[in-house]
Design a protein around this motif. Structure first.
Motif, short mmCIF file in Angstrom:
data_model
loop_
_atom_site.label_atom_id
_atom_site.label_comp_id
_atom_site.label_asym_id
_atom_site.label_seq_id
_atom_site.Cartn_x
_atom_site.Cartn_y
_atom_site.Cartn_z
N GLY A 4 0.84 -1.13 -0.04
CA GLY A 4 0.05 0.04 0.07
C GLY A 4 0.85 1.25 0.18
N ALA A 5 -0.03 2.28 -0.29
CA ALA A 5 0.91 3.55 -0.56
C ALA A 5 1.41 4.08 0.86
CB ALA A 5 -0.04 4.63 -1.19
N LYS A 6 0.73 3.59 1.83
CA LYS A 6 1.24 4.09 3.26
C LYS A 6 2.21 3.16 3.99
CE LYS A 6 -2.53 7.48 3.57
NZ LYS A 6 -3.45 8.20 4.69
N GLU A 7 2.56 2.18 3.12
CA GLU A 7 3.19 1.11 4.03
C GLU A 7 4.70 1.59 3.94
OE1 GLU A 7 4.81 -3.35 2.78
OE2 GLU A 7 2.94 -2.78 2.16
N ALA A 8 5.36 1.45 5.49
CA ALA A 8 6.60 1.67 5.41
C ALA A 8 7.63 0.70 4.87
CB ALA A 8 6.88 1.98 7.03
N TYR A 9 8.52 0.91 4.24
CA TYR A 9 9.55 0.14 3.54
C TYR A 9 10.93 0.70 3.57
CZ TYR A 9 9.51 2.43 -0.86
OH TYR A 9 9.44 3.15 -2.08
N GLY A 10 11.93 -0.04 3.09
CA GLY A 10 13.32 0.45 2.86
C GLY A 10 14.01 1.07 4.08
N VAL A 11 13.53 0.65 5.31
CA VAL A 11 14.06 1.13 6.64
C VAL A 11 15.85 1.38 6.51
CG1 VAL A 11 14.44 1.26 9.08
CG2 VAL A 11 12.15 0.62 8.04
N HIS A 12 16.45 2.42 6.64
CA HIS A 12 17.63 2.53 6.72
C HIS A 12 18.29 3.45 7.87
CE1 HIS A 12 16.27 5.25 3.67
NE2 HIS A 12 17.48 6.06 3.97
N LEU A 13 19.41 3.39 8.17
CA LEU A 13 20.22 4.19 9.34
C LEU A 13 21.36 4.98 8.70
CD1 LEU A 13 20.13 1.37 12.00
CD2 LEU A 13 18.65 3.42 12.25
N ALA A 14 21.56 6.01 9.55
CA ALA A 14 22.77 7.08 9.12
C ALA A 14 23.06 7.62 10.67
CB ALA A 14 22.37 8.07 7.94
N PHE A 15 24.34 7.87 10.68
CA PHE A 15 24.67 8.72 11.69
C PHE A 15 24.35 10.28 11.69
CE2 PHE A 15 28.92 5.90 12.03
CZ PHE A 15 28.25 5.04 13.03
N GLY A 16 24.19 10.58 13.09
CA GLY A 16 23.66 11.94 13.02
C GLY A 16 24.98 12.87 13.19
#
Length: 497
Positions: A4-16
């Motif tokens: 669905g259009a509101k489904e979260a995907y592609g979670v990724h992290l980066a340093f702040g």
């Protein structure tokens, strides 16, 4: 693609801004959502306070689709601490969670990985291969604190549907990138004609990276961060390269601002008594023995190698060429060479006894080691197209546009490859792991480098070298020389960015 259009995907992290106390959790949706946020806490469970995410979007010029990226900045974290997190929209949890460990707040052992030119492992992707997925699994086998991704990430600008290509790549890497930061640099295949002034609107939407204090259109294109006693500097080499390797010719796009920032950043790092190592990462290469691939570039040698020499950069990592090779320590140029051939430092390579694995020991305080890693999955490895006997092939300029060609043809020259220490024609796919040992006060600090063949799900090491340099106990010689001349930076000021 995703559901669905509101489904979260592609979670990724980066340093702040400070890797020891700040992290950014990012994810994607195909449509707008309300109240995107992350809940995070140390230890098991994720019932911490909701941290609102910032949403950015861009409309892809090729497909007309709008992509939404959400970035939740987490701050006030504790150094060297494990955290778990969960994503939510409108107060409702999503099927998107992960965990991470913050960087150490001072000198400590840690590890990282590097590769690039990846593509995806989807069977319909002509620019990737199964090795694209094997590289992700290889990173997880090493379980580093973070991963550096050396550009040409998804090859989106080669595909008719770049949005789907990015989606496939983020979905593939999320198995690792939701557990540890993936810090990218810009490659020529991130440049998408029509998407932003520089063709980098997609890249800049998908990633929230440490700030470089420049205007928005330059955000994330170069940056730096410090982990332990290592200063990492990530560059966008299209800015200084002669070659026209992307659909837009970007030479000079920062009008000198990136190079000025680089000079300041390297000077501050080498004057900082808390910094032992300086590691530079970029996509394009200054050294290569490939016969007919992308080649090295004289522009990097002219603009940046003198800065690397002046401020004693230890290690330069890059991709662009699709094979593995590393240099001897180099400093300065061979006198009289038209292509500014980097000069090997006598006695720095092979310094001391072999390490416990039998690998070479190299003193980087005498010269900079250049390391080209991989490819990380691209369907066009160049390991079987190396000049034999070894020689360097370098782009020294470009010709004017020719009818029917979208890019300016490159002008090449060959040179003696006296700087070459090792290359691996039998290992077309590779990634590298780096283990940082801070050492003891008054002693040596080390980075052990292991190159792994990633042609299969089980990575096999094929090259090992240990980089060494004296641990910094006070301001280094270059800083003391500047102090005598009256132009010293403050040695007590820790420059985070």
């Amino acid at each position: 693609m995703t559901g669905g259009a509101k489904e979260a995907y592609g979670v990724h992290l980066a340093f702040g801004a400070d890797p020891a106390t700040a992290m950014v959790v990012s994810w994607l949706t195909r449509g707008p959502v309300t109240r995107p946020a992350v809940r995070c806490r140390a230890g098991p469970g994720t019932s911490g306070e909701a941290v609102p995410a910032n949403t950015r979007s861009y409309r892809d010029v090729h497909t007309g689709e709008t992509v939404f990226a959400h970035h939740a900045p987490l701050s006030g974290l504790r150094p060297a601490t494990d955290y778990a997190f969960a994503v939510e929209h409108d107060g409702r949890p999503q099927a998107a969670d992960g965990s991470f460990r913050t960087a150490p707040g001072s000198r400590a052992a840690f590890s990282f990985t590097f590769f690039g030119d990846q593509g995806t492992d989807r069977p319909y992707d002509p620019f990737g291969s199964p090795a694209s997925g094997y590289a992700v699994a290889g990173v997880e086998r090493c379980a580093p604190l973070f991963a550096l991704a050396g550009g040409n990430l998804s090859y989106a600008n080669q595909r008719e549907d770049p949005v789907r290509t990015w989606s496939d790549w983020f979905t593939m890497i999320s198995a690792s990138a939701r557990l540890r930061p993936w810090l990218p640099c810009v490659g020529n295949h991130e440049i998408e004609r029509g998407n932003g002034a520089l063709g980098l609107a997609a890249y800049q939407t998908y990633f929230e990276l440490p700030p470089n204090r420049e205007e928005n259109y330059l955000a994330g294109l170069w940056y730096a961060f410090t982990v332990g006693a290592v200063r990492f500097v990530v560059l966008s080499a299209d800015d200084v390269c002669y070659q026209n390797s992307g659909p837009i010719y970007l030479r000079g796009f920062s009008a000198g601002r990136q190079t000025a920032w680089l000079a300041r950043t390297l000077k501050q790092a080498r004057a900082d008594p808390g910094i032992d190592w300086i590691v530079v990462a970029m996509h394009h290469t200054a050294l290569s023995t490939s016969a007919d691939h992308n080649d090295a570039d004289l522009g990097i040698r002219e603009a940046w190698l003198p800065l690397f020499d002046r401020h004693a950069v230890d290690l330069v990592l890059y991709r662009h060429e699709h094979h593995y090779e590393r240099s001897h320590p180099v400093r300065g140029a061979v006198p009289g060479s038209r292509t500014l051939v980097p000069r090997p430092v006598a006695g720095a390579a092979g310094a001391g006894d072999p390490d416990e694995s039998g690998g070479a020991v190299v003193d980087t305080s005498a010269g900079t080691v250049h390391l080209m890693v991989g490819t990380g999955g691209s369907s066009s490895p160049s390991a079987d197209t190396l000049l034999d006997p070894p020689a360097g092939r370098i782009v020294v300029g470009v010709r004017d546009h020719e009818p029917g060609r979208r890019r300016r043809p490159a002008v090449h020259e060959l040179e003696d490859a006296s700087w070459l220490a090792f290359r691996a024609p039998d290992h077309p796919y590779a990634f590298a792991g780096f283990e940082v040992d801070p050492g003891e006060p008054g002693g040596m600090t080390r980075i052990r480098v292991t190159a792994y063949d990633s042609s299969s799900p089980d990575p096999v090491p094929f090259d090992q070298v240990t980089l060494v340099r004296p641990r910094t106990a006070a301001a280094p010689t270059a800083f003391r020389d500047e102090k005598r001349s009256g132009h010293a930076a403050d040695p007590n000021k820790r420059h985070t960015w």
